[in-house]
Design a protein around this motif. Structure first.
Motif, PDB file in Angstrom:
ATOM      1  N   THR A   1      10.561  -5.739   1.558  1.00 29.21           N
ATOM      2  CA  THR A   1      11.734  -5.469   0.715  1.00 29.21           C
ATOM      3  C   THR A   1      11.411  -4.347  -0.271  1.00 29.21           C
ATOM      4  N   VAL A   2      12.305  -3.390  -0.346  1.00 27.63           N
ATOM      5  CA  VAL A   2      12.178  -2.304  -1.309  1.00 27.63           C
ATOM      6  C   VAL A   2      13.360  -2.398  -2.270  1.00 27.63           C
ATOM      7  N   THR A   3      13.090  -2.229  -3.562  1.00 22.18           N
ATOM      8  CA  THR A   3      14.124  -2.393  -4.596  1.00 22.18           C
ATOM      9  C   THR A   3      14.158  -1.157  -5.476  1.00 22.18           C
ATOM     10  N   HIS A   4      15.377  -0.684  -5.739  1.00 22.69           N
ATOM     11  CA  HIS A   4      15.545   0.474  -6.618  1.00 22.69           C
ATOM     12  C   HIS A   4      16.682   0.201  -7.595  1.00 22.69           C
ATOM     13  N   VAL A   5      16.390   0.437  -8.898  1.00 28.30           N
ATOM     14  CA  VAL A   5      17.430   0.343  -9.934  1.00 28.30           C
ATOM     15  C   VAL A   5      17.920   1.755 -10.204  1.00 28.30           C
ATOM     16  N   CYS A   6      19.186   1.998  -9.911  1.00 29.04           N
ATOM     17  CA  CYS A   6      19.729   3.351 -10.010  1.00 29.04           C
ATOM     18  C   CYS A   6      19.792   3.820 -11.458  1.00 29.04           C
ATOM     19  N   GLU A   7      19.430   5.073 -11.678  1.00 25.53           N
ATOM     20  CA  GLU A   7      19.600   5.713 -12.977  1.00 25.53           C
ATOM     21  C   GLU A   7      20.980   6.368 -12.969  1.00 25.53           C
ATOM     22  N   GLU A   8      21.941   5.700 -13.596  1.00 25.38           N
ATOM     23  CA  GLU A   8      23.336   6.137 -13.496  1.00 25.38           C
ATOM     24  C   GLU A   8      23.520   7.577 -13.944  1.00 25.38           C
TER      25      GLU A   8
ATOM     26  N   ALA B   1      10.801   3.351  -6.455  1.00 27.25           N
ATOM     27  CA  ALA B   1      11.246   2.004  -6.106  1.00 27.25           C
ATOM     28  C   ALA B   1      10.021   1.098  -6.038  1.00 27.25           C
ATOM     29  N   THR B   2      10.268  -0.217  -6.066  1.00 26.99           N
ATOM     30  CA  THR B   2       9.182  -1.193  -5.969  1.00 26.99           C
ATOM     31  C   THR B   2       9.238  -1.854  -4.594  1.00 26.99           C
ATOM     32  N   VAL B   3       8.063  -2.342  -4.137  1.00 26.67           N
ATOM     33  CA  VAL B   3       8.003  -2.975  -2.813  1.00 26.67           C
ATOM     34  C   VAL B   3       7.399  -4.368  -2.920  1.00 26.67           C
ATOM     35  N   SER B   4       7.838  -5.249  -2.048  1.00 24.89           N
ATOM     36  CA  SER B   4       7.298  -6.608  -1.938  1.00 24.89           C
ATOM     37  C   SER B   4       7.580  -7.091  -0.514  1.00 24.89           C
ATOM     38  N   GLY B   5       6.509  -7.343   0.271  1.00 26.99           N
ATOM     39  CA  GLY B   5       6.728  -7.732   1.665  1.00 26.99           C
ATOM     40  C   GLY B   5       7.352  -6.580   2.414  1.00 26.99           C
TER      41      GLY B   5
ATOM     42  N   GLY C   1       0.789  -1.227   0.000  1.00 32.07           N
ATOM     43  CA  GLY C   1       0.000   0.000   0.000  1.00 32.07           C
ATOM     44  C   GLY C   1       0.814   1.267   0.000  1.00 32.07           C
ATOM     45  N   TYR C   2       2.148   1.122   0.143  1.00 29.57           N
ATOM     46  CA  TYR C   2       3.008   2.293   0.158  1.00 29.57           C
ATOM     47  C   TYR C   2       3.632   2.534  -1.220  1.00 29.57           C
ATOM     48  N   THR C   3       3.871   3.814  -1.510  1.00 34.52           N
ATOM     49  CA  THR C   3       4.669   4.197  -2.676  1.00 34.52           C
ATOM     50  C   THR C   3       6.069   4.516  -2.175  1.00 34.52           C
ATOM     51  N   ALA C   4       7.082   3.945  -2.836  1.00 33.39           N
ATOM     52  CA  ALA C   4       8.447   4.047  -2.320  1.00 33.39           C
ATOM     53  C   ALA C   4       9.342   4.865  -3.250  1.00 33.39           C
ATOM     54  N   TYR C   5      10.298   5.581  -2.627  1.00 34.19           N
ATOM     55  CA  TYR C   5      11.281   6.382  -3.370  1.00 34.19           C
ATOM     56  C   TYR C   5      12.638   6.240  -2.696  1.00 34.19           C
ATOM     57  N   LEU C   6      13.699   6.319  -3.533  1.00 32.93           N
ATOM     58  CA  LEU C   6      15.054   6.465  -3.005  1.00 32.93           C
ATOM     59  C   LEU C   6      15.394   7.951  -3.099  1.00 32.93           C
ATOM     60  N   VAL C   7      15.782   8.536  -1.961  1.00 33.03           N
ATOM     61  CA  VAL C   7      16.110   9.957  -1.912  1.00 33.03           C
ATOM     62  C   VAL C   7      17.551  10.082  -1.431  1.00 33.03           C
ATOM     63  N   ALA C   8      18.345  10.954  -2.120  1.00 33.92           N
ATOM     64  CA  ALA C   8      19.744  11.132  -1.713  1.00 33.92           C
ATOM     65  C   ALA C   8      20.214  12.529  -2.067  1.00 33.92           C
ATOM     66  N   ARG C   9      20.930  13.163  -1.120  1.00 29.66           N
ATOM     67  CA  ARG C   9      21.614  14.412  -1.460  1.00 29.66           C
ATOM     68  C   ARG C   9      22.929  14.031  -2.107  1.00 29.66           C
ATOM     69  N   LEU C  10      23.229  14.627  -3.262  1.00 33.63           N
ATOM     70  CA  LEU C  10      24.422  14.248  -4.014  1.00 33.63           C
ATOM     71  C   LEU C  10      25.667  14.845  -3.354  1.00 33.63           C
ATOM     72  N   PRO C  11      26.826  14.281  -3.673  1.00 35.30           N
ATOM     73  CA  PRO C  11      28.065  14.714  -3.009  1.00 35.30           C
ATOM     74  C   PRO C  11      28.382  16.193  -3.167  1.00 35.30           C
ATOM     75  N   ASP C  12      27.834  16.883  -4.175  1.00 28.81           N
ATOM     76  CA  ASP C  12      28.137  18.318  -4.297  1.00 28.81           C
ATOM     77  C   ASP C  12      27.353  19.145  -3.290  1.00 28.81           C
TER      78      ASP C  12
END
Length: 267
Positions: A73-80, A67-71, A47-58
């Protein structure tokens, strides 16, 4: 494929020692899997919507990716091209989960984004000739591809021009056909008028011929009448002599035959 799994808790009292290493330039990308807990117990993510959030090194830009969720477990494929666009180290990365107005975050973890050795640098002279030749061939292919696109655009423009010319020619042909049809109708009307005029002329000619015949017949009758008149006149003139002593009279027999008879009036 670079797959890394970490454990995170939404209870942030603990110290996060997790670090994900991402290398710039990796074609396969990096997949981050996180097992999420709530004070040590599994946190149900349904029932949750998931995101990976990060402040970049600069320390200026930030990254936010779904991200996707199951049980738990949250999974994120990084956009290089987005997450790894700034090399360096940051310890301000976390997962965020939202459900309507409810929002929770995991404890923080670190990202170590390793710089691509080729970024901003020039290849050394010992660069593999085969690789360099392959790169040149690729550049040539790209150039030819771009030229092909340009040529295709020109061909399309030429085709559109040809279509417009054909349309103009069709319009001109239709106009010429309309004029030809009008000329044909005019010629037909003129031929019909000529036929009518000829018929009228023939009728007039016949009337003239009839009048001529009648005139000729009248002339013949007149000639005969004139001849009879002349004969009568001649007979009249010769019926009495100048000394009034003899004259002619006409005698008619029973068959209707007549002839002049000399009569002597001498006393």
């Amino acid at each position: 494929m670079n797959n890394q799994t970490i454990e995170l808790d939404i209870d942030k009292r603990g110290c996060g020692n997790n670090c994900i290493r991402i290398a710039q330039g990796e074609n396969g990308g990096t997949t981050i899997k996180a097992l999420v807990f709530d004070n040590g117990g599994e946190f149900a993510l349904a029932g949750y919507t998931a995101y990976l959030v990060a402040r970049l090194p600069d320390r200026i830009h930030y990254y936010k990716g779904t991200a996707t969720v199951s049980g738990n477990t949250v999974t994120h494929v990084c956009e290089e091209s987005k997450l790894a666009c700034v090399p360096g180290y940051t310890d301000e990365a976390y997962f965020e989960f939202t459900n309507g107005s409810h929002s929770v975050q995991t404890e923080r973890f670190a990202l170590d984004i390793m710089r691509d050795a080729r970024e901003g640098n020039t290849p050394a002279k010992s660069w593999d000739n085969a690789v360099e030749a392959l790169e040149k061939r690729a550049e040539t292919a790209v150039t030819k591809g771009e030229q092909a696109v340009i040529d295709a655009g020109k061909a399309l423009n030429n085709a559109n021009t040809a279509v417009n010319i054909c349309k103009s020619a069709t319009d001109a042909a239709n106009t010429a056909t309309s004029k030809a049809n009008a000329a044909t109708k005019s010629a037909t009307d003129a031929a019909s008028a000529a036929n009518t005029a000829k018929a009228n002329a023939d009728t007039a000619t016949n009337a003239a011929n009839t009048a001529t015949s009648a005139a000729n017949a009248s002339k013949d009758g007149a000639d005969l009448a004139a001849a009879d008149a002349r004969k009568a006149a001649e007979e009249a003139r010769g019926a009495v002599s100048s000394d009034m002593k003899i004259y002619f009279k006409r005698v008619t027999d029973a068959q209707g035959n007549s002839w002049p008879v000399l009569v002597d009036m001498t006393i």
